[in-house]
Design an enzyme around this catalytic site. Structure first.
Site, mmCIF file in Angstrom:
data_model
loop_
_atom_site.group_PDB
_atom_site.id
_atom_site.type_symbol
_atom_site.label_atom_id
_atom_site.label_comp_id
_atom_site.label_asym_id
_atom_site.label_seq_id
_atom_site.Cartn_x
_atom_site.Cartn_y
_atom_site.Cartn_z
ATOM 1 N N LYS A 78 53.239 46.497 24.974
ATOM 2 C CA LYS A 78 51.810 46.410 24.650
ATOM 3 C C LYS A 78 51.680 45.949 23.212
ATOM 4 O O LYS A 78 52.552 46.247 22.383
ATOM 5 C CB LYS A 78 51.174 47.811 24.804
ATOM 6 C CG LYS A 78 49.685 47.795 24.939
ATOM 7 C CD LYS A 78 49.285 47.579 26.391
ATOM 8 C CE LYS A 78 47.789 47.411 26.534
ATOM 9 N NZ LYS A 78 47.404 47.270 27.938
ATOM 10 N N GLY A 177 30.870 51.283 38.516
ATOM 11 C CA GLY A 177 31.216 50.033 37.821
ATOM 12 C C GLY A 177 31.298 48.886 38.791
ATOM 13 O O GLY A 177 32.095 48.900 39.736
ATOM 14 N N VAL A 181 36.056 43.592 38.844
ATOM 15 C CA VAL A 181 36.882 44.276 39.847
ATOM 16 C C VAL A 181 35.994 45.055 40.827
ATOM 17 O O VAL A 181 36.094 44.896 42.052
ATOM 18 C CB VAL A 181 37.898 45.230 39.170
ATOM 19 C CG1 VAL A 181 38.666 46.036 40.217
ATOM 20 C CG2 VAL A 181 38.862 44.443 38.302
ATOM 21 N N TYR A 183 32.892 44.977 41.820
ATOM 22 C CA TYR A 183 32.037 44.311 42.813
ATOM 23 C C TYR A 183 32.868 43.800 43.993
ATOM 24 O O TYR A 183 32.474 43.936 45.155
ATOM 25 C CB TYR A 183 31.227 43.156 42.185
ATOM 26 C CG TYR A 183 30.043 42.817 43.062
ATOM 27 C CD1 TYR A 183 28.881 43.571 42.987
ATOM 28 C CD2 TYR A 183 30.114 41.808 44.017
ATOM 29 C CE1 TYR A 183 27.809 43.318 43.818
ATOM 30 C CE2 TYR A 183 29.052 41.544 44.859
ATOM 31 C CZ TYR A 183 27.890 42.310 44.749
ATOM 32 O OH TYR A 183 26.840 42.072 45.597
HETATM 33 P P1 NAD Z 1 34.127 44.489 33.713
HETATM 34 O O1 NAD Z 1 33.768 44.610 32.277
HETATM 35 O O2 NAD Z 1 33.940 43.175 34.409
HETATM 36 O O3 NAD Z 1 33.343 45.573 34.572
HETATM 37 C C1 NAD Z 1 33.086 46.880 34.162
HETATM 38 C C2 NAD Z 1 31.723 47.259 34.742
HETATM 39 O O4 NAD Z 1 31.516 48.638 34.548
HETATM 40 C C3 NAD Z 1 30.568 46.528 34.063
HETATM 41 O O5 NAD Z 1 29.711 45.977 35.055
HETATM 42 C C4 NAD Z 1 29.875 47.624 33.257
HETATM 43 O O6 NAD Z 1 28.482 47.425 33.135
HETATM 44 C C5 NAD Z 1 30.182 48.847 34.106
HETATM 45 N N1 NAD Z 1 30.150 50.131 33.413
HETATM 46 C C6 NAD Z 1 30.589 50.449 32.183
HETATM 47 N N2 NAD Z 1 30.421 51.756 31.933
HETATM 48 C C7 NAD Z 1 29.843 52.287 33.045
HETATM 49 C C8 NAD Z 1 29.425 53.586 33.415
HETATM 50 N N3 NAD Z 1 29.544 54.618 32.582
HETATM 51 N N4 NAD Z 1 28.906 53.774 34.640
HETATM 52 C C9 NAD Z 1 28.759 52.741 35.495
HETATM 53 N N5 NAD Z 1 29.138 51.478 35.197
HETATM 54 C C10 NAD Z 1 29.681 51.259 33.994
HETATM 55 O O7 NAD Z 1 35.652 44.972 33.804
HETATM 56 P P2 NAD Z 1 36.675 44.759 35.003
HETATM 57 O O8 NAD Z 1 37.564 43.610 34.670
HETATM 58 O O9 NAD Z 1 35.951 44.791 36.290
HETATM 59 O O10 NAD Z 1 37.589 46.058 34.854
HETATM 60 C C11 NAD Z 1 37.131 47.315 35.319
HETATM 61 C C12 NAD Z 1 38.186 48.376 35.020
HETATM 62 O O11 NAD Z 1 39.408 48.030 35.660
HETATM 63 C C13 NAD Z 1 38.528 48.519 33.532
HETATM 64 O O12 NAD Z 1 38.794 49.872 33.288
HETATM 65 C C14 NAD Z 1 39.800 47.714 33.384
HETATM 66 O O13 NAD Z 1 40.589 48.199 32.318
HETATM 67 C C15 NAD Z 1 40.460 47.985 34.709
HETATM 68 N N6 NAD Z 1 41.411 46.939 35.135
HETATM 69 C C16 NAD Z 1 40.994 45.662 35.303
HETATM 70 C C17 NAD Z 1 41.882 44.708 35.734
HETATM 71 C C18 NAD Z 1 41.449 43.284 35.967
HETATM 72 O O14 NAD Z 1 42.210 42.513 36.576
HETATM 73 N N7 NAD Z 1 40.261 42.884 35.524
HETATM 74 C C19 NAD Z 1 43.227 45.056 35.995
HETATM 75 C C20 NAD Z 1 43.635 46.390 35.851
HETATM 76 C C21 NAD Z 1 42.704 47.321 35.416
#
Ligand code: NAD
Length: 349
Positions: A78, A177, A181, A183
């Site tokens: 990291k 959220g 991811v 949606y």
């Molecule tokens: P993103 O920013 O696209 O989506 C996060 C969503 O959560 C947003 O729509 C935001 O408005 C909403 N949100 C934030 N706080 C909230 C709350 N308290 N209650 C309800 N909704 C809330 O991020 P993402 O890429 O979809 O990632 C989501 C999670 O998955 C993160 O924790 C990320 O670290 C983890 N993750 C993502 C990936 C990836 O490939 N994108 C891979 C591994 C882990």
């Protein structure tokens, strides 16, 4: 310092200092036992250098475990850039960081994480080829759709264990959220016949799920406590707190978010309450699996989708191990991952 490395089992620490751009960063190579390492880079205004060090040691070990349980031939690492991204982030700084990554000659491949966007990674990649999560030939681009597919497969494996069937038909799933991811996780569940209860702090995202997927929308403060079969956290981490476990009305928890449990006590409490917790780094590994295909420049949608479907077996194997060892799943995951690394150690080159 060496005591700290011993505590986390970390192999190498690199301190990066670039006076011209103000870059101060730490890269932790936790373990190269399984192969060259992969792990994202985050940019954070740490209160102290100790806190940055703690974060990079903890997160890099997490990457070793995530890669191991996912069957990847990559170790964990990291990077953390110290400072306020709003004040400090510049092209100069990102290029300087890229140069430091380049010095590690492929032992550290990195990409986006908190406060580091795909655009930032593209800038860094002008200084090194050891960047991932961007577009181009043989590359996978945004890993989120893959992560979502893997989360759904992992939830199916959990459902099989908990409800005796892979199917979500007639099951109620609460999704916190609805970003990149979350949606897509909803879409998979909806197509499989699940009833959705959703929440997002951005009302437009919740409205979209209501209109397109017939989801019931609740306030962000309520989603954790609604009556449902499965709770799927896909927003931020630190969702499950020990003193709130008795208020949960779900039978199973699993989603894309990292660090879902506030602490080990929350994991213990879930286990005692009979709520099946699918460890975050096992179920949300789709992103890093996609990135590893990209490192080898063999990313292809079909191959990647097959790998995501393999998360079903990764979760199943972990749950079998937890049952055999009579351990709560959060604890079993670390032990299972550590065993994979230890078993590989005698054969390392
Ligand atoms: P993103 O920013 O696209 O989506 C996060 C969503 O959560 C947003 O729509 C935001 O408005 C909403 N949100 C934030 N706080 C909230 C709350 N308290 N209650 C309800 N909704 C809330 O991020 P993402 O890429 O979809 O990632 C989501 C999670 O998955 C993160 O924790 C990320 O670290 C983890 N993750 C993502 C990936 C990836 O490939 N994108 C891979 C591994 C882990």
């Amino acid at each position: 310092m060496f005591e700290k490395l011993k505590e986390y089992g970390t192999e190498e620490l690199h301190f990066c200092n670039d006076e011209e751009s103000g870059l101060k960063a730490i890269i932790a190579i936790h373990s190269t036992v399984l192969g060259p390492t992969v792990g994202g880079t985050r940019f954070w205004p740490y209160e102290s250098e100790e806190k940055a060090l703690f974060d990079v040691l903890r997160l890099s070990r997490g990457m070793t475990y995530k890669n191991a349980v996912s069957g990847l031939k990559y170790g964990g690492s990291k990077g953390v850039i110290i400072g306020d991204p709003a004040k400090l982030k510049s092209e100069k700084l990102l290029l300087a960081y890229g140069r430091f990554v380049d010095h590690l000659a492929g032992m550290f491949t990195t990409g986006e994480d908190v406060n580091i966007s795909v655009q930032d990674v593209e800038i860094m990649s002008r200084a090194t080829k050891h960047m991932a999560g961007i577009g181009g030939a043989g590359r996978g681009g945004d890993p989120s759709p893959y992560t979502a597919r893997g989360v759904f497969r992992g939830l199916q494996a959990g459902a099989n264990e908990k409800f005796g069937s892979d199917s979500f038909s007639g099951k109620t799933v609460a999704v916190q959220g609805l970003g990149k991811v979350g949606y897509d996780v909803c879409k998979w569940l909806h197509d499989d016949g699940a009833k959705l209860i959703v929440s997002d702090i951005n009302p437009a995202n919740a409205e979209r799920a209501k209109n397109e997927l017939g989801a019931t929308v609740v306030d962000p403060s309520e989603i954790l406590f609604v009556d449902c079969d499965v709770f799927s956290p896909n927003a931020m981490g630190a969702v499950v707190k020990v003193d709130e476990v008795t208020k949960l009305k779900c039978a199973m928890i699993g989603g894309g978010a990292n660090n879902v449990l506030v602490d080990a006590a929350a994991g213990e409490a879930l286990d005692k309450a009979g709520i099946l917790y699918i460890p975050d780094y096992v179920i949300n590994a789709g992103g890093v699996i996609s990135i590893c295909l990209e490192i080898e420049r063999v990313h292809d949608e079909q191959v990647a989708n097959r790998k995501m479907d393999g998360i079903y077996d990764n979760v199943k194997n972990l749950l079998d191990f937890a049952n055999k060892e009579k351990l709560p799943t959060y604890l079993a995951a670390d032990k299972y991952a550590q065993k994979i690394v230890d078993d590989a150690r005698p054969f390392r080159k």
